[in-house]
Scaffold this active site. Structure first.
Site, PDB file in Angstrom:
ATOM      1  N   CYS A 159      -3.211  -3.909   4.513  1.00 34.81           N
ATOM      2  CA  CYS A 159      -2.259  -4.920   4.991  1.00 34.81           C
ATOM      3  C   CYS A 159      -2.600  -6.329   4.510  1.00 34.81           C
ATOM      4  CB  CYS A 159      -2.203  -4.911   6.511  1.00 34.81           C
ATOM      5  SG  CYS A 159      -1.684  -3.340   7.164  1.00 34.81           S
ATOM      6  N   HIS A 210      -1.624 -10.730  11.886  1.00 35.28           N
ATOM      7  CA  HIS A 210      -1.164  -9.421  11.415  1.00 35.28           C
ATOM      8  C   HIS A 210      -0.905  -8.598  12.682  1.00 35.28           C
ATOM      9  CE1 HIS A 210      -0.875  -5.493   9.794  1.00 35.28           C
ATOM     10  NE2 HIS A 210      -2.043  -5.081  10.279  1.00 35.28           N
ATOM     11  N   SER A 225     -10.399   1.117  14.504  1.00 37.42           N
ATOM     12  CA  SER A 225      -9.672   0.115  13.708  1.00 37.42           C
ATOM     13  C   SER A 225      -9.348  -1.122  14.550  1.00 37.42           C
ATOM     14  CB  SER A 225      -8.393   0.722  13.106  1.00 37.42           C
ATOM     15  OG  SER A 225      -7.379   0.895  14.081  1.00 37.42           O
ATOM     16  N   GLU A 247       0.854  -1.188   0.000  1.00 29.27           N
ATOM     17  CA  GLU A 247       0.000   0.000   0.000  1.00 29.27           C
ATOM     18  C   GLU A 247       0.892   1.242   0.000  1.00 29.27           C
ATOM     19  OE1 GLU A 247      -1.929   0.926   3.871  1.00 29.27           O
ATOM     20  OE2 GLU A 247      -1.416  -1.135   4.374  1.00 29.27           O
ATOM     21  N   SER A 261      -7.075  -3.056   6.604  1.00 31.23           N
ATOM     22  CA  SER A 261      -8.108  -2.049   6.856  1.00 31.23           C
ATOM     23  C   SER A 261      -8.898  -1.761   5.600  1.00 31.23           C
ATOM     24  CB  SER A 261      -7.455  -0.748   7.338  1.00 31.23           C
ATOM     25  OG  SER A 261      -7.061  -0.893   8.674  1.00 31.23           O
TER      26      SER A 261
END
Ligand code: HMG
Length: 395
Positions: free
Chosen positions: A111, A233, A201, A79, A306
């Site tokens: 991610c 993660h 988040s 990203e 996300s």
């Protein structure tokens, strides 16, 4: 025939800051960063490295000339792309001399990108068992100086070779996934730093983990007892701890899985968030540091990007797995880094290539990496192969 991760290599910047120094500079109790967030050190990426060079340096640590000739697909998860059109994979393919008879492209979903790459590579090798696929996971996590996200920055790359009869992790093709349009973290085109609704988040991450874990159990009939370890993660290590706690506390598997979880956080705690590479650095940390994982043991992997996409999937430790061969090069890379003071980190942070146009030339003499970013000329990024060989290459 099994298909999975045959080789895995990691690269990060030679610079880091200590979270105690950052806490002191930001007038915060260091235990908030060390315990509350669970981070000790954070990689700081110099202007002479970007997502392309980090990935090229990671891949250089694992690929032989035979691999480079055999690879027929290069998938670059990121990203932190270096161009709005051209894939970072093409630059790495060229820098490393990977066969031109390969597909080379980039995947973006925060991610989660590299996980999509691994799943695609798995399907490709199942259909074409002689193929080798290079999956690259490379990012620089930036939130801004003096922001709540600053303690969760970092950067680096993980390179994985996906083949038949792998020597590290055989994937078992069992997977559960879920996606939904959520504004928890994103980066508008005009920004280098992420926009984030931090607490939201973390809630969405946990919810996606619980949901995909349940879907996985419904699909496969497996339970916690079937797993020797779970890897997550890890935007920061406390995030993974919250997730694992949400499903293991009070079960018979809690002690075993929490002990393995500790091994899976060791590298992430001293590097920070690598975005799409974080799950795979955690897997590397688990496999390199666990004193009890053995061939045949099942490992679960939770990937979260996300925006948002979650996936839980699994694999088993390969039969010829060699822990020391994996561990030594990573330990040496991390031990060789240099600590920066907070003012030096702030200067390096601000030196990153601006989004605005114009030629730039960086002094690359201080960067000992093989692949470096020399700058930008006539709207073209200029990469250099310095020919320096990576010491302590992975096998
Ligand atoms: P914050 O609001 O400054 O922190 O930012 P806080 O006040 O919530 O405190 C954090 C923890 O420290 C709390 O523990 C405190 O109690 C504790 P918790 O309640 O969470 O268990 N604490 C202390 N502990 C010990 N001693 C003390 C002390 N003081 C406080 N003295 C936040 C935290 C994570 C929100 C912020 O850093 C942030 O916004 N980070 C970026 C977003 C992020 O990483 N989100 C993770 C989930 S989303 C994701 O993983 C995707 C991502 O990787 C991007 C992608 O997909 O591309 C981010």
């Amino acid at each position: 025939m099994t298909v999975g991760i045959d080789k895995i290599g990691f690269f990060t910047s030679p610079y880091y800051i200590d979270m105690v120094d950052l806490a002191t500079a930001r007038n915060v109790d260091p235990n908030k960063y060390l315990i509350g967030i669970g981070q000790k050190l954070q990689a700081v990426i110099p202007e002479t490295q970007d997502a392309v060079t980090l990935a090229a340096n990671a891949a250089d640590r694992i690929l032989t000339s035979a691999d480079k000739a055999d690879i027929d697909m290069v998938i670059f998860g990121t990203e932190t792309g270096v161009d709005n059109s051209k894939a970072a994979a093409i630059y790495v393919q060229d820098l490393l001399g990977i066969s031109k008879r390969a597909r080379a492209f980039e995947i973006k979903q925060a991610c989660y990108g590299a996980t999509a790459g691994i799943q695609m590579a798995y399907d490709h090798v199942l259909l074409h068992p002689e193929s080798k696929v290079l999956v690259l996971a490379s990012d620089i996590a930036r939130y801004g100086l003096n922001t709540p996200g600053e303690v969760t920055q970092g950067g680096g790359a993980v390179a994985m070779l996906i083949t038949a009869n792998p020597r590290i992790l055989a994937l078992d093709g069992q997977s559960a996934f879920y996606s939904e349009n959520i504004m928890d973290f994103w980066r508008p085109l005009y920004r280098k730093e992420a926009v984030v609704d931090g607490h939201y988040s973390t809630d969405v991450y946990i919810e996606f983990f619980k949901r995909t874990w349940k879907q996985y159990q419904d699909k496969t009939g497996r339970s916690l007892a079937d797993f020797s370890a779970l890897a997550f993660h890890l935007p920061f290590t406390k995030m993974g701890l919250k997730a694992i706690d949400a499903v293991v506390q009070g079960t018979a598997s809690a002690t075993k899985l929490l002990r393995q979880f500790d091994f899976s956080t060791q590298y992430n705690a001293v590097v920070g968030n690598l975005y799409t590479g974080s799950l795979y650095l955690s897997l590397l940390s688990l496999l390199s540091n666990s004193d009890s994982l053995k061939p045949g043991d099942r490992v679960g992997l939770f990937s979260y990007g996300s925006g948002a996409q979650g996936e839980f999937y699994s694999g088993t430790v390969a039969k010829n797995f060699d822990r020391q061969a994996l561990k030594k090069p990573v330990d040496n890379l991390l031990d060789d880094r240099h600590k920066l003071s907070i003012p030096k980190y702030e200067k390096m942070y601000q030196a990153a290539m601006p989004i605005t146009s114009g030629d730039i030339t960086y002094d690359v003499t201080a960067d000992q990496s093989r692949y470096v970013l020399r700058g930008r000329a006539a709207d073209r990024l200029v990469y250099l192969d310095t020919g320096k060989s990576a010491e302590n290459k992975a096998q």
